[in-house]
Design a protein around this motif. Structure first.
Motif, PDB file in Angstrom:
ATOM      1  N   MET A 127      20.766  40.578 -23.920  1.00 53.46           N
ATOM      2  CA  MET A 127      21.050  40.741 -25.347  1.00 53.46           C
ATOM      3  C   MET A 127      19.835  40.401 -26.200  1.00 53.46           C
ATOM      4  SD  MET A 127      23.416  41.616 -27.511  1.00 53.46           S
ATOM      5  CE  MET A 127      24.985  41.412 -26.626  1.00 53.46           C
ATOM      6  N   LEU A 128      19.580  41.238 -27.204  1.00 53.01           N
ATOM      7  CA  LEU A 128      18.639  40.953 -28.278  1.00 53.01           C
ATOM      8  C   LEU A 128      19.450  40.702 -29.542  1.00 53.01           C
ATOM      9  CD1 LEU A 128      16.106  43.884 -27.678  1.00 53.01           C
ATOM     10  CD2 LEU A 128      15.960  41.560 -26.781  1.00 53.01           C
ATOM     11  N   TRP A 129      18.873  39.955 -30.466  1.00 57.80           N
ATOM     12  CA  TRP A 129      19.590  39.650 -31.710  1.00 57.80           C
ATOM     13  C   TRP A 129      18.658  39.847 -32.891  1.00 57.80           C
ATOM     14  CZ3 TRP A 129      20.372  33.963 -33.579  1.00 57.80           C
ATOM     15  CH2 TRP A 129      20.990  33.972 -34.843  1.00 57.80           C
ATOM     16  N   LEU A 130      19.113  40.639 -33.875  1.00 60.06           N
ATOM     17  CA  LEU A 130      18.373  40.858 -35.112  1.00 60.06           C
ATOM     18  C   LEU A 130      19.283  40.523 -36.276  1.00 60.06           C
ATOM     19  CD1 LEU A 130      16.061  42.019 -36.887  1.00 60.06           C
ATOM     20  CD2 LEU A 130      17.100  44.285 -36.558  1.00 60.06           C
ATOM     21  N   HIS A 131      18.797  39.657 -37.182  1.00 62.58           N
ATOM     22  CA  HIS A 131      19.593  39.315 -38.365  1.00 62.58           C
ATOM     23  C   HIS A 131      18.967  39.888 -39.616  1.00 62.58           C
ATOM     24  CE1 HIS A 131      21.993  37.430 -41.347  1.00 62.58           C
ATOM     25  NE2 HIS A 131      20.949  36.802 -41.850  1.00 62.58           N
TER      26      HIS A 131
END
Length: 437
Positions: free
Chosen positions: A53-57
């Motif tokens: 998983m990658l996470w971008l906010h």
């Protein structure tokens, strides 16, 4: 927990009733089946074991749109990963879900970001289990950053922006910001000025690179452009200008300028300016009804796009009260005024109309986009006005001068083309934190 973050967390807890009231108002704009409390306390499904998983906010709509090229590039460069996109606002969530729905592989998912309470932040990061966390522009949440740091998740701030006004505010919280920025492994700054301000807040200089603005890597959707062309054709030969991302206190000024335009003389290449059409697109959907009422109070016959109403010959204002169509509406116009600039908001994305070759007009309040405005100024591709009266004069002059409109549009498009490249530099920097497999 260091004392700055401890004090910050205690203050958040003390403000809990006000925070939940704001959250309930936000979630009233969505059709989510989950309660605000569930969504905002990090109670998300756990990422299955073995799933990467990658996470971008991103904070809201504007940031999601600006991040779209990065989102697509991450999914292409890391094909074995899924990408979780989080937003703070409900309108940002709608845009993120639309992006997710446009894909058929299920690799882009949306969650609301949790409130920055220590336990909620820790729960969210633990359940999501990202291999890399990306925070867009100025989204610096101390407890979320700490939760990533304590779990060994590399953190990058992307398209890092810190206006002089924001810097003055953050400077009062320097101990807290120093502690938060210590958790950031790499910061991709939009400009040298942004890089300097982040360094003065406590970000290690060796962890900062100036990569330029991702907003110059804006993408245009072919389907949206086709809709723009059809809309422009259907509107006929009347003068059309768009006021996009407008705010409270701004629409009244814009409507007055439009009234002056419609009272002016013939515009070259058009029918009478009395047939000029303003396409008005408020920034926040909760204000759509109020803005429609303002138009009626100003004696401006209005058609609402959300209701399928069409601007007839007598229509003065076409209200763009839908979400995700601003670029489409910009593309159908002869001129574009970018809102949030006649009131002290700091402006919005000047490059959206520029990328489409539409001449760009703005007010004086540009704190959030000063570096972009300066690039456009140097290319003589930006028209700035001090108030509504000046705007009316400029509109009248430009509608009477097709050659100048064409020059402005071509200059703006050239600026966007010449300044692309931040995306590739950003991806190369991220590869140091998470090499592509």
């Amino acid at each position: 927990m260091g004392w700055p973050r401890g004090l910050y967390s205690a203050l958040l807890l003390a403000l809990t009733p006000l925070i939940w009231r704001r959250i309930r108002r936000e979630h009233a704009l969505t059709d989510s089946r989950h309660t605000p409390r569930e969504l905002r306390l990090g109670r998300i499904p756990e990422t299955p074991s073995g799933e990467r998983m990658l996470w971008l906010h991103c904070a809201s709509v504007g940031e999601v749109l600006a991040a779209r090229p990065l989102i697509e590039a991450l999914l292409e460069r890391y094909p074995d990963h899924r990408l979780t996109l989080t937003t703070m606002t409900a309108t940002g969530a709608d845009r993120a879900r639309a992006l997710s729905a446009s894909r058929d592989d299920g690799r882009l998912v949306h969650h609301f970001i949790p409130l920055d309470f220590p336990l909620a932040a820790a729960r969210f990061v633990e359940r999501l289990g990202p291999e890399l966390a990306l925070f867009f522009e100025t989204e610096l949440w101390p407890n979320l950053l700490h939760a990533c740091c304590s779990r060994g998740v590399p953190v990058a701030v992307i398209n890092g922006r810190l206006s002089s006004r924001a810097f003055r505010g953050y400077r009062r919280l320097r101990p807290l910001m120093r502690e938060a920025l210590a958790c950031v492994d790499w910061l991709a700054a939009k400009s040298a000025d942004d890089a300097e301000r982040f360094a003065r807040l406590g970000m290690a200089e060796e962890g900062i690179d100036v990569v330029g603005s991702l907003k110059f890597d804006i993408t245009t959707d072919d389907n949206a452009l086709e809709v723009s062309e059809r809309l422009r054709t259907c509107l006929g030969e009347r003068p059309v200008w768009v006021a996009g991302s407008t705010h409270e206190g701004e629409e009244t000024v814009l409507l007055a300028a439009h009234a002056r335009l419609r009272e002016s003389h013939l515009a070259a290449g058009f029918k009478r300016c009395s047939e000029a059409l303003l396409v008005l697109v408020p920034r926040h959907p909760q204000r759509f009804d109020a803005v429609a009422a303002l138009c009626e109070q100003a004696g401006m016959p209005v058609a609402r796009r959300s209701r399928g109403e069409w601007p007839e010959a007598e229509t003065a204002v076409y209200l763009g009260d839908t979400m995700g169509e601003l670029l489409t509406l910009y593309g159908a116009a002869n001129l574009a005024f970018v809102g949030g600039s006649l009131v002290p908001i700091g402006g919005h994305n000047l490059l959206e109309p520029a990328a489409l070759g539409v001449p760009v007009l703005t007010g004086p309040e540009l704190a959030n986009f000063e570096e972009v405005a300066e690039v456009l100024r140097r290319a003589d591709a930006l028209v700035e006005v001090v108030d509504g009266r000046a705007l009316a004069v400029v509109l009248t002059e430009l509608f009477a001068d097709p050659a100048e409109r064409r020059r402005l549009g071509e200059a703006g498009r050239a600026v966007v083309a010449a300044n692309r490249g931040a995306l590739e530099r950003t991806l190369n920097g991220l590869a140091r934190l998470l090499p592509a497999k």
